[in-house]
Design a protein around this motif. Structure first.
Motif, PDB file in Angstrom:
ATOM      1  N   SER A 422      93.459 -39.927 -94.253  1.00 52.38           N
ATOM      2  CA  SER A 422      92.571 -38.807 -93.899  1.00 52.38           C
ATOM      3  C   SER A 422      92.645 -37.660 -94.914  1.00 52.38           C
ATOM      4  N   ILE A 423      93.627 -37.694 -95.823  1.00 47.15           N
ATOM      5  CA  ILE A 423      93.702 -36.699 -96.899  1.00 47.15           C
ATOM      6  C   ILE A 423      92.450 -36.757 -97.765  1.00 47.15           C
ATOM      7  N   ILE A 424      91.745 -37.892 -97.743  1.00 48.89           N
ATOM      8  CA  ILE A 424      90.510 -38.047 -98.522  1.00 48.89           C
ATOM      9  C   ILE A 424      89.498 -36.969 -98.149  1.00 48.89           C
ATOM     10  N   ASN A 425      89.526 -36.528 -96.901  1.00 46.74           N
ATOM     11  CA  ASN A 425      88.590 -35.490 -96.450  1.00 46.74           C
ATOM     12  C   ASN A 425      88.819 -34.150 -97.148  1.00 46.74           C
ATOM     13  N   ASP A 426      90.027 -33.949 -97.685  1.00 41.68           N
ATOM     14  CA  ASP A 426      90.348 -32.679 -98.336  1.00 41.68           C
ATOM     15  C   ASP A 426      89.946 -32.656 -99.808  1.00 41.68           C
ATOM     16  N   LEU A 427      89.534 -33.811-100.350  1.00 42.45           N
ATOM     17  CA  LEU A 427      89.135 -33.881-101.747  1.00 42.45           C
ATOM     18  C   LEU A 427      87.763 -33.248-101.954  1.00 42.45           C
ATOM     19  N   ARG A 428      87.516 -32.774-103.161  1.00 42.62           N
ATOM     20  CA  ARG A 428      86.190 -32.224-103.449  1.00 42.62           C
ATOM     21  C   ARG A 428      85.121 -33.292-103.269  1.00 42.62           C
ATOM     22  N   SER A 429      85.372 -34.467-103.830  1.00 48.12           N
ATOM     23  CA  SER A 429      84.501 -35.617-103.604  1.00 48.12           C
ATOM     24  C   SER A 429      85.340 -36.873-103.728  1.00 48.12           C
ATOM     25  N   ALA A 430      84.856 -37.963-103.163  1.00 49.42           N
ATOM     26  CA  ALA A 430      85.584 -39.233-103.236  1.00 49.42           C
ATOM     27  C   ALA A 430      84.588 -40.377-103.254  1.00 49.42           C
ATOM     28  N   ILE A 431      84.926 -41.404-104.025  1.00 44.63           N
ATOM     29  CA  ILE A 431      84.134 -42.630-104.043  1.00 44.63           C
ATOM     30  C   ILE A 431      85.068 -43.790-103.731  1.00 44.63           C
ATOM     31  N   LEU A 432      84.774 -44.487-102.645  1.00 44.32           N
ATOM     32  CA  LEU A 432      85.512 -45.689-102.271  1.00 44.32           C
ATOM     33  C   LEU A 432      84.639 -46.871-102.658  1.00 44.32           C
ATOM     34  N   MET A 433      85.116 -47.692-103.598  1.00 44.49           N
ATOM     35  CA  MET A 433      84.236 -48.762-104.065  1.00 44.49           C
ATOM     36  C   MET A 433      84.953 -50.101-104.128  1.00 44.49           C
ATOM     37  N   SER A 434      84.178 -51.131-103.872  1.00 45.71           N
ATOM     38  CA  SER A 434      84.677 -52.498-103.897  1.00 45.71           C
ATOM     39  C   SER A 434      83.470 -53.425-103.912  1.00 45.71           C
TER      40      SER A 434
END
Length: 683
Positions: A422-434
C-alpha cells in the motif's frame, strides 16, 4: 495580450489559439519528444500505445496498470515515457525502476545506455545489485561466498562497526566521518560524466580505488535522476529509508515502475513471511554448547516442542502439508517446558539474540563464516511473537531434506500483500506492468491501491497469431475428485503422443511436484527428459536444452523454470511447445483455506476468485509465456484439462478465447499439430 502555459506541450498559448490547435500541437509535440529519446528506428506493434500510457500516468501523477505482452518492449517504453514527461515538465521528480531479477536490471541498464548514445541527454543513474554482490570482501573471501544474505548483512554491519576486530577498509576509504571522502567524490564525478554505469562497471572502478561499490552507488543516488534496484527499495521500510531516505528522496516525489508486477502480491506477502527448520535449532544447540552460552534450556525445549508438533502433523497430514496452529500454542508449550512466564520467555529470546551476535564475532575470529544459527532462531521467534492478527497464519509442516531426513518447519505466512504494497499509494506516480496482468481489479484490491488514482491498459500480443497454436485436451483433467491411476496413465500416454508429434524441445508444467512425479514414472519417451527437483538450477535446464535438440523438460507451475526465466538462445525461444498438465490451481491446504477466509472477510464475493482463480491464471500465463519470446518464435500450447474449455475460458484474454481449439479425441489434437507444423515449413 494575456497568455497561459499549456502543461501538455509546454508552449505559451494566446487566448486566440483554438483548443483544437492546442491539442494538435500537444500531440505532435509529444510524438516528436518521444522520437527524440526513443533509441530505435521503428516502434514495435503497440509500443507507442504503451509509451503514451506511461507518459500520461507520470504526467498526471496516477497509478497505471499496464498489461503489455512479451515483445512490446516494456522497459524502453517506460524509460522513453519518463524522459518525454521530464522534458515537458522538468519538476516531474525521479524515476525508480524496480525489477525482480538480475536479467531485468541489466535490460534497464542497457536501454539507458542506448538512450544516451541516441540523443546525448544528460542524466545520472544509480543502479544497484544486492549489497553482497557488490562487496569486494564477498567476492574475495571464500567463507563469505555461500552464506545466506541475511547473515551477510549482519556481517557487513558488524564489520563497519568494527566488532569483528577489524574494520571494512573499503567502507572507511569511502567516507571521512559521515561525509563521502574525496576519493569517493572523484569516482562519483567520473560515473556522472560517463554513465550510466552497470553495477559491474562501478564495481571495477571502485575496487581499483579500494572503495565500497555499494556505498558509492548509494552516494550517487543523491544526484540520480533514475534509480534501478529491486522491489525492496520501495516495499521494505528499512531499505527504503536506507537508500532513498538517506539520498534525500521523498516518496511523494518518486515516479516508480514495478516490472513483472504479476508477482507483486506474492512478493509483498513474502516480506512478512518466514520459516524455521528443526535442523537450524539443532545446529543452534551445538553453537550454544561450543561457545559456552547458557541458553537456560531454551533450545532443547524449542527442539522438543517442534518435534512433538511435527509428529502430530506427520501422523495426521503426511509430508509437505502445512497445518495451521495458533501462535500461542508454541509460546505456551515453551513456557510450560521451561516453567516460565511469557515475560521471562521474551527476555530470554532477546538475550539469546544478543548472544547470537557474539557467536558471529567469535566465528569470524576463528576464520570461519560469520554465521549464527542461534541468531537466526531468535530472529524467527521474535517475528512469531510480534506478527499477530488475522493477517498472519502460523503453521507446522514436515518435509524431507536433501539428505533424506525428515525436518520439521515452523512458518509464518502473511495473508495480506497490502501490508507492504500500500506504500505505492504514497508515490507521486506508479506503473505496474507485466505481460500477464489479466485481471486488473485483483491487483488493485489485493495490493490495496487507491482505485480513484488507477488507470489501466491491456495491449494485444504483438506476435503473429498464426505463429501460435492453442489446444485443449478435453479427455483428461487433474481435478482433485478425478485423480487416480487411470487418469495419470491417460495423461502420460497423451504426453508421449504430443511430444513425439511436436518434436524439438518441449516444456511440460504440472500443478505440483507430487503430480509431476506420479505421471513422470508412467511416461515412455524415446527422448531425453529432465525432471525438475527442488535443487534444480536454471543453468542446468539451459545446458540440457542446448545439448538436446529433441527433449522434454518437466517442471512445476509457479516453480523456478516456469516464471521469470528465458529459455532462449540469442533472443529466440528454444521451445517448440509448452504443455500445461491440469489447471495450476493452488493446493487445497489449510493455508489456502485461511487465505480464502481472510479474503472473504475483506473482499466478500470476490474471495474465491482472488484466492484461487487469479493465481491459477497467473501460473498458466507464466508457463505458457516461456514459448514465444520473439516475433519469429512459433510453437504449440496444449492445456491438458477439460476445465480450460469450460467457464474458465471466459477468464482468459480475448485472443486466447478466439484461438483456442478444444478436442476430446487425441487424433484431432495430433492432426491440428501436424497441420500447424506443415504450414510452418511451407510458409
Amino acid at each position: 495580450m494575456k497568455s497561459r502555459f499549456c502543461l501538455d506541450c509546454g508552449t505559451l498559448l494566446t487566448r486566440k489559439t483554438s483548443r483544437e490547435t492546442a491539442v494538435k500541437k500537444s500531440k505532435d509535440n509529444f510524438e516528436n519528444v518521444v522520437k527524440e529519446f526513443f533509441p530505435y528506428a521503428e516502434f514495435r506493434p503497440f509500443q507507442l500505445n504503451a509509451i503514451k500510457f506511461a507518459y500520461e500516468v507520470m504526467r498526471d501523477g496516477k497509478i497505471g496498470l499496464l498489461c503489455s505482452p512479451c515483445g512490446t518492449g516494456k522497459s524502453i517504453s517506460v524509460l522513453t515515457a519518463y524522459f518525454a514527461a521530464k522534458e515537458l515538465n522538468p519538476a516531474l521528480g525521479r524515476l525508480v525502476a524496480l525489477t525482480r531479477t538480475k536479467n531485468q536490471l541489466e535490460i534497464y541498464s542497457r536501454e539507458l545506455k542506448n538512450i544516451k548514445e541516441h540523443c546525448g541527454v544528460n542524466f545520472v543513474a544509480s543502479i544497484f545489485k544486492s549489497k553482497k554482490e557488490m562487496c569486494p570482501y564477498a567476492f574475495e573471501d571464500p567463507k563469505l561466498k555461500d552464506i545466506k544474505y541475511r547473515d551477510f548483512l549482519h556481517y557487513c554491519r558488524g564489520l563497519k562497526e568494527g566488532i569483528f576486530g577489524k574494520t571494512c577498509e573499503y567502507y572507511e576509504r569511502t567516507y571521512e566521518g559521515r561525509k563521502p571522502s574525496w576519493q569517493a567524490y572523484n569516482v562519483i564525478g567520473k560515473i556522472k560524466r560517463v554513465g550510466p554505469a552497470l553495477p559491474d562497471e562501478v564495481y571495477k572502478v571502485c575496487r581499483d580505488e579500494e572503495l565500497c561499490p555499494y556505498e558509492v552507488t548509494r552516494i550517487l543516488t543523491r544526484y540520480a535522476d533514475i534509480v534501478i534496484g529491486n522491489y525492496n527499495y520501495i516495499l521494505v521500510e528499512a531499505i527504503r529509508g536506507s537508500i532513498l531516505g538517506r539520498a534525500g528522496i521523498r516518496i511523494r516525489e518518486v515516479n516508480c515502475v514495478f516490472d513483472e508486477a504479476h508477482s507483486l502480491p506474492y512478493y509483498s506477502a513474502g516480506i512478512f513471511s518466514d520459516e524455521l527448520s528443526s535442523r537450524s535449532v539443532r545446529i543452534a544447540k551445538k553453537e550454544a554448547k561450543t561457545f559456552e552460552i547458557d541458553d537456560y534450556g531454551f533450545l532443547d525445549a524449542l527442539y522438543t516442542v517442534m518435534i512433538e508438533l511435527g509428529k502430530k502433523v506427520f501422523k495426521n497430514y503426511g509430508l509437505d502439508v502445512e497445518h495451521i496452529i495458533e501462535g500461542e500454542t508454541l509460546i505456551e508449550a515453551l513456557a510450560k517446558k521451561l516453567d516460565l512466564n511469557h515475560e521471562r520467555l521474551l527476555e530470554i529470546i532477546q538475550e539469546l539474540a544478543d548472544s547470537g551476535e557474539v557467536v558471529r564475532i567469535k566465528r569470524s575470529e576463528m576464520g570461519k563464516s560469520p554465521v549464527s544459527y542461534l541468531s537466526r532462531c531468535m530472529e524467527f521467534l521474535a517475528g512469531w511473537v510480534s506478527l499477530t492478527g488475522s493477517s498472519y497464519a502460523k503453521y507446522v509442516k514436515v518435509e524431507v531434506d536433501r539428505d533424506g531426513k525428515k525436518r520439521v518447519r515452523l512458518g509464518i505466512r502473511c495473508l495480506d500483500p497490502s501490508l507492504a504494497a500500500s506504500i505505492i499509494n504514497d508515490l507521486r506516480s506508479a506503473i505496474l506492468m507485466s505481460g500477464t496482468l489479466w485481471d486488473m481489479d485483483y491487483y488493485i484490491d489485493v495490493l490495496g491501491l487507491d482505485r480513484s488514482r488507477c488507470r489501466s491498459l491491456e495491449l494485444p500480443s504483438p506476435f503473429p497469431s498464426e505463429n501460435r497454436l492453442i489446444l485443449v485436451d478435453e479427455a483428461v483433467t487433474t481435478k482433485f475428485e478425478k485423480r487416480n491411476e487411470i487418469q495419470w496413465k491417460r495423461i502420460a500416454t497423451h504426453l508421449d503422443q504430443i511430444i513425439q508429434k511436436v518434436g524439438g524441445r518441449v516444456a511440460v508444467y504440472f500443478p505440483s511436484y507430487e503430480i509431476m512425479q506420479d505421471i513422470a514414472k508412467l511416461v515412455e519417451l524415446d527422448a531425453p527428459v529432465l525432471v525438475e527437483e527442488k535443487r534444480t538450477r536454471i543453468v542446468d535446464v539451459l545446458e540440457f536444452l542446448q545439448k538436446n535438440g529433441k527433449c522434454a523438460v518437466f517442471g512445476v507451475a509457479r516453480g523456478k523454470i516456469s516464471e521469470g526465466v528465458d529459455l532462449t538462445t540469442e533472443g529466440r525461444s528454444m521451445l517448440s511447445a509448452v504443455i500445461i498438465v491440469g489447471l495450476p490451481y493452488p493446493k487445497k491446504t489449510e493455508l489456502q483455506k485461511a487465505l480464502y477466509r481472510y479474503f472473504k472477510e475483506k473482499f466478500g464475493d470476490k474471495a474465491l476468485e482472488y484466492a484461487n482463480t487469479i493465481p491459477c491464471l497467473n501460473a498458466l500465463a507464466q508457463s505458457a509465456g516461456r514459448l514465444q519470446r520473439s516475433p519469429e518464435d512459433k510453437g504449440v500450447i496444449v492445456i491438458m484439462d477439460r476445465r480450460a474449455a469450460g467457464r474458465f475460458k471466459r477468464k482468459l484474454p480475448e485472443d486466447w478465447q478466439r484461438d483456442m481449439k478444444a478436442h476430446f479425441q487425441m487424433e484431432k489434437i495430433l492432426a491440428r499439430i501436424d497441420e500447424f507444423i506443415t504450414q510452418g515449413k511451407t510458409s
